[in-house]
Design a protein around this motif. Structure first.
Motif: not given
Ligand SMILES: Cc1cc2nc3c(=O)[nH]c(=O)nc-3n(C[C@H](O)[C@H](O)[C@H](O)COP(=O)(O)OP(=O)(O)OC[C@H]3O[C@@H](n4cnc5c(N)ncnc54)[C@H](O)[C@@H]3O)c2cc1C
Ligand SMILES: NC(=O)C1=CN([C@@H]2O[C@H](COP(=O)(O)OP(=O)(O)OC[C@H]3O[C@@H](n4cnc5c(N)ncnc54)[C@H](OP(=O)(O)O)[C@@H]3O)[C@@H](O)[C@H]2O)C=CC1
Length: 472
Positions: A42-44, A28-30, A70-73, A20-22
């Motif tokens: 956490v799992k990835n 909607h990174p902003e 690193r992937i979500h600012p 969900c976060v990824e």
């Protein structure tokens, strides 16, 4: 106590929460996202391979939660547990008293093992869910001489296959092994493979059979017709005791029974397990691999609808019955009207697909856009490994929900491959593909396009004909 405000709130650091976060990071990174996770790990997902439009296989790893930043600012991570949800004021409270105000929330709190009754009274009854429970199991394995395994799904099958040097008593309530994923014919294929590991399979052994179900048929009687599979009413008895040649390991499968009681005794083996057939089994410990209960370990101002399986009922956009509260993964119950060839099983793939859908729907809510359900919910697909074989399950692979009016076409080569097509009105409804069959993409297309296969007869599975050519 600290207060936070966020557009998106995600709870849980399993595959669903992380996906969900990824997905929000892409869409909607902003915008601000907060992840509440009780664990710093956490799992990835990695090594994603596509075998078709909807058939995907990937590895699951554990990673530091901070790597998600690193992937979500605009991601903030709160290491804590959700305690209470106030859906009217859109606030959650954590165990440590942190309050987070959200616009939309996705609950991804997963599940916990559903253990046999009385398990809470005995430390020698284990469930397998997370790294800690696996470590506890490993410790028990080091010293144990005999274990009893209850359940007939993924975990029990994997444990029976993977463990060595310990006596195993596998207690199942079905009359064939691994019933969650396969049928009696495939179960016999696996048991033959376990018994005859050293014998080489020859293509001459390939058997091709068609069986037409009638109102009187059952799955078990179907297998009476199979020459190579040789399934009859007593097919399993000869396999009740499987010993390896060195004698270091022994497997006994006890069919059609359940556990009545487990008591601790002062004897050579510290547990006595009584079964419904009256037999008493003595062992060091019990593994209860008997399914999952959705983890709803927090309170609500007003509870959304919860299904009989204990999951939060969600619609096709993963939204619960409370607006702006979404749920995905093992905690969710898919309450929408399913497509003809899809159903819910609590699996990595589905946790990932649901969470990605939830993120898309949450984003659409915030940005006032329309959203459509993802195509992946058109077809049930599962790629896994059972007893060392690659297994691909597609659509209604066990005739689920088809009543008795369907046909089965089987091709099996002992120790090499087991292919089962489930056909209704000449059209493919589902398939079990065991071994390196290379048929998954073609089967996916045949199910999705509902092509009439009756003109091809049994040639559809004839090993001497390249069936892919038909559909080029
Ligand atoms: C031993 C085992 C083997 C499996 N093998 C396979 C397989 O081969 N293939 C397959 O497809 N599936 C497999 N599965 C199933 C798969 O693991 C699950 O379907 C999937 O992991 C579910 O993901 P999830 O994110 O919904 O839940 P989880 O992975 O359970 O994650 C939920 C997270 O939420 C956290 N949480 C819970 N409550 C709270 C709270 N109140 N506040 C904050 N955080 C909370 C938990 O700590 C956890 O980190 C296996 C399962 C097990 C147990
Ligand atoms: N390779 C894979 O894809 C794997 C997937 N998983 C997933 O992990 C989760 C947990 O796995 P698992 O625990 O094996 O769960 P599953 O749901 O796969 O299987 C549970 C099994 O336990 C049986 N059972 C339930 N209650 C009892 C009882 N009281 N007595 C005896 N038998 C009982 C069920 O029988 P019945 O069907 O009759 O209810 C079923 O055979 C599942 O979501 C599973 O899909 C796990 C490991 C591997």
């Amino acid at each position: 106590m600290s207060n936070f405000k966020t557009t998106y709130l995600v709870v849980g650091g399993g595959i669903a929460g992380v996906t969900c976060v990824e997905t929000l990071a892409i869409l909607h990174p902003e915008e601000s996202v907060i992840l509440i996770t009780a664990s710093s790990l956490v799992k990835n997902v990695s090594n994603v391979s596509f075998f078709g439009k909807t058939i995907v296989k990937f590895d699951v790893n554990e990673t530091e939660a901070t790597s998600l930043q690193r992937i979500h600012p605009n991601l903030t991570i709160i290491y804590d547990s959700l305690k209470h949800i106030d859906t009217v004021n859109k606030l959650v409270t954590t165990d440590q008293g942190t309050i987070v105000q959200y616009n939309v929330i996705c609950i991804c709190t997963g599940g916990i093992p559903k253990l046999i009754s009385n398990a809470n009274k005995c430390k020698r009854i284990l469930g397998i869910r997370d790294t800690e429970s696996v470590q506890e199991f490993q410790n028990k394995l080091k010293l144990g001489r005999r274990m009893l395994i209850v359940g007939n799904g993924g975990i029990a099958s994997e444990i029976v296959h993977a463990t060595r040097g310990i006596q195993k008593v596998w207690v199942i309530r079905d009359d064939y092994i691994s019933a969650t994923f396969i049928d009696p014919g495939a179960a016999e294929f696996f048991q033959d493979a376990i018994k005859n590991k050293s014998t080489k399979a020859s293509p001459a052994n390939t058997v091709l059979k068609r069986h037409i179900f009638t109102e009187e048929d059952t799955l078990v009687s179907l297998n009476k017709d199979l020459k190579s599979a040789a399934l009859g009413p007593d097919w399993y008895r000869k396999l009740e005791n499987i010993r390896n040649e060195t004698g270091e390991q022994e497997l006994e499968i006890i069919y059609k029974v359940e556990v009545v009681s487990v008591i601790e005794i002062d004897a050579e083996y510290p547990l006595e397990v009584e079964l419904t057939n009256g037999r008493k089994v003595h062992c060091d410990f019990v593994i209860s691999a008997t399914g999952v209960i959705p983890a709803i370990n927090y309170s609500w101002d007003s509870k959304p609808a919860i299904d009989l399986d204990g999951g939060l009922s969600v619609n096709e956009f993963q939204e619960t019955t409370i607006r702006d509260v979404f749920a995905a993964g093992d905690v969710a119950h898919a309450a929408w009207k399913h497509a003809a060839h899809w159903f819910q099983l609590r699996l990595w793939t589905q946790a990932r697909q649901m969470a990605s859908m939830a993120a898309k729907a949450m984003h659409a809510r915030i940005t006032h856009q329309e959203v459509l359900q993802d195509f992946c919910f058109e077809l049930f697909t599962h790629c896994t490994t059972l007893f060392g074989y690659r297994v691909v399950l597609l659509g209604k692979y066990n005739g689920q929900g088809l009543g008795n009016k369907y046909e089965i076409l089987l091709r099996t080569t002992p120790q090499l491959e087991y292919i089962k097509f489930v056909l209704q009105d000449g059209r493919l409804q589902g398939a079990i593909l065991i071994g390196e069959t290379d048929l998954e993409e073609m089967c996916e297309n045949l199910i999705l396009d509902q092509i009439d296969l009756s003109p091809f007869g049994d040639d559809i599975l004839n090993p001497d004909i390249d069936i892919d050519d038909y559909f080029d």
